[in-house]
Design a protein around this motif. Sequence first.
Motif, PDB file in Angstrom:
ATOM      1  N   GLU A 191       0.828  -1.208   0.000  1.00 47.10           N
ATOM      2  CA  GLU A 191       0.000   0.000   0.000  1.00 47.10           C
ATOM      3  C   GLU A 191       0.864   1.260   0.000  1.00 47.10           C
ATOM      4  O   GLU A 191       0.562   2.238  -0.700  1.00 47.10           O
ATOM      5  CB  GLU A 191      -0.927  -0.012   1.213  1.00 47.10           C
ATOM      6  CG  GLU A 191      -1.999  -1.100   1.154  1.00 47.10           C
ATOM      7  CD  GLU A 191      -2.849  -1.128   2.411  1.00 47.10           C
ATOM      8  OE1 GLU A 191      -2.520  -0.363   3.352  1.00 47.10           O
ATOM      9  OE2 GLU A 191      -3.824  -1.893   2.454  1.00 47.10           O
ATOM     10  N   VAL A 192       1.948   1.233   0.789  1.00 50.77           N
ATOM     11  CA  VAL A 192       2.860   2.382   0.821  1.00 50.77           C
ATOM     12  C   VAL A 192       3.485   2.608  -0.550  1.00 50.77           C
ATOM     13  O   VAL A 192       3.571   3.748  -1.045  1.00 50.77           O
ATOM     14  CB  VAL A 192       3.953   2.168   1.889  1.00 50.77           C
ATOM     15  CG1 VAL A 192       5.021   3.253   1.786  1.00 50.77           C
ATOM     16  CG2 VAL A 192       3.344   2.168   3.280  1.00 50.77           C
ATOM     17  N   LEU A 193       3.927   1.525  -1.188  1.00 50.47           N
ATOM     18  CA  LEU A 193       4.546   1.643  -2.510  1.00 50.47           C
ATOM     19  C   LEU A 193       3.545   2.128  -3.552  1.00 50.47           C
ATOM     20  O   LEU A 193       3.891   2.918  -4.444  1.00 50.47           O
ATOM     21  CB  LEU A 193       5.129   0.290  -2.926  1.00 50.47           C
ATOM     22  CG  LEU A 193       6.380  -0.167  -2.160  1.00 50.47           C
ATOM     23  CD1 LEU A 193       6.747  -1.591  -2.541  1.00 50.47           C
ATOM     24  CD2 LEU A 193       7.551   0.771  -2.425  1.00 50.47           C
ATOM     25  N   GLN A 194       2.310   1.668  -3.454  1.00 50.81           N
ATOM     26  CA  GLN A 194       1.292   2.122  -4.400  1.00 50.81           C
ATOM     27  C   GLN A 194       1.030   3.618  -4.255  1.00 50.81           C
ATOM     28  O   GLN A 194       0.914   4.342  -5.253  1.00 50.81           O
ATOM     29  CB  GLN A 194       0.002   1.325  -4.183  1.00 50.81           C
ATOM     30  CG  GLN A 194       0.098  -0.123  -4.654  1.00 50.81           C
ATOM     31  CD  GLN A 194      -1.123  -0.938  -4.277  1.00 50.81           C
ATOM     32  OE1 GLN A 194      -1.893  -0.553  -3.395  1.00 50.81           O
ATOM     33  NE2 GLN A 194      -1.313  -2.072  -4.933  1.00 50.81           N
ATOM     34  N   LYS A 195       0.939   4.090  -3.011  1.00 52.24           N
ATOM     35  CA  LYS A 195       0.747   5.522  -2.786  1.00 52.24           C
ATOM     36  C   LYS A 195       1.963   6.316  -3.265  1.00 52.24           C
ATOM     37  O   LYS A 195       1.824   7.388  -3.864  1.00 52.24           O
ATOM     38  CB  LYS A 195       0.496   5.783  -1.300  1.00 52.24           C
ATOM     39  CG  LYS A 195      -0.833   5.245  -0.798  1.00 52.24           C
ATOM     40  CD  LYS A 195      -1.009   5.523   0.690  1.00 52.24           C
ATOM     41  CE  LYS A 195      -2.335   4.975   1.198  1.00 52.24           C
ATOM     42  NZ  LYS A 195      -2.516   5.215   2.656  1.00 52.24           N
ATOM     43  N   ARG A 196       3.160   5.777  -2.994  1.00 48.45           N
ATOM     44  CA  ARG A 196       4.376   6.469  -3.424  1.00 48.45           C
ATOM     45  C   ARG A 196       4.437   6.547  -4.942  1.00 48.45           C
ATOM     46  O   ARG A 196       4.793   7.586  -5.507  1.00 48.45           O
ATOM     47  CB  ARG A 196       5.602   5.735  -2.888  1.00 48.45           C
ATOM     48  CG  ARG A 196       6.928   6.432  -3.222  1.00 48.45           C
ATOM     49  CD  ARG A 196       8.101   5.576  -2.803  1.00 48.45           C
ATOM     50  NE  ARG A 196       8.052   5.267  -1.375  1.00 48.45           N
ATOM     51  CZ  ARG A 196       8.875   4.402  -0.784  1.00 48.45           C
ATOM     52  NH1 ARG A 196       9.785   3.756  -1.507  1.00 48.45           N
ATOM     53  NH2 ARG A 196       8.780   4.171   0.508  1.00 48.45           N
ATOM     54  N   ARG A 197       4.082   5.448  -5.608  1.00 47.65           N
ATOM     55  CA  ARG A 197       4.122   5.465  -7.071  1.00 47.65           C
ATOM     56  C   ARG A 197       3.102   6.452  -7.633  1.00 47.65           C
ATOM     57  O   ARG A 197       3.386   7.167  -8.601  1.00 47.65           O
ATOM     58  CB  ARG A 197       3.851   4.069  -7.630  1.00 47.65           C
ATOM     59  CG  ARG A 197       3.986   4.012  -9.150  1.00 47.65           C
ATOM     60  CD  ARG A 197       3.832   2.629  -9.703  1.00 47.65           C
ATOM     61  NE  ARG A 197       2.491   2.100  -9.513  1.00 47.65           N
ATOM     62  CZ  ARG A 197       2.067   0.952 -10.042  1.00 47.65           C
ATOM     63  NH1 ARG A 197       2.902   0.220 -10.762  1.00 47.65           N
ATOM     64  NH2 ARG A 197       0.844   0.525  -9.831  1.00 47.65           N
TER      65      ARG A 197
END
Length: 214
Positions: A191-197
């Motif tokens: 989820e963190v990576l998706q938001k960061r992307r």
Amino acid sequence: MLRPLAWRHVVTLLCLVGVLSPAAIGAAAGPEDKLDAVEKRLDGAKKNLRGVERRKAVELADLQRIDTRRAELDRELAGLNEQLSDAETQLADSRAALQSTTQKLVATEGRLADTRQELTKTRKQFNARARSTYMYGGQAGWTGLVLGVETISTFERGLKYARVILADDQRQVERMTVLETTIRRTTADLEVLQKRRAAQQAVDADRRDAAAAI
């Protein structure tokens, strides 16, 4: 009335006067008249020179304005080139960060899928063991296996077998606990990576627009 001979004398006299008049006039023009003529020509030349100088001054002023404007344009161009270079550098950085995040996201998704698959397999094995234990008689069956023996060797084999089964069950329970924890953490990381992307994609789009607008 004049006689023909007299007319001829008059005509001859007039012709002589016509021929001699320019010479007489030229002879009558003295040095002062010549000086006046020269001064008039000199004044005309001076006027022409002043006109040329005025046109030259205007042209020089125009050239100076052109040079000043060209210097301003050169400075503006240098500033735009610097801005474009900075924008391209920022765009390259954002694309590199976006690519790195995407790679991490793909790897995390792969680990999550593998972990879920392993958890599913472990649960199936544990459930199969639980069903077989229940069919064998549950805890009473294991107790009978250990206690309902007649010899020491049979008792020891039964006890060893029960310990192996219980230890394997314990390992499976612990493994499932670890896998469930890993899934929760990996899901949070995902989820963190998706938001960061998503944020990096927005930054990348803004920087592309900024570079294109320069």
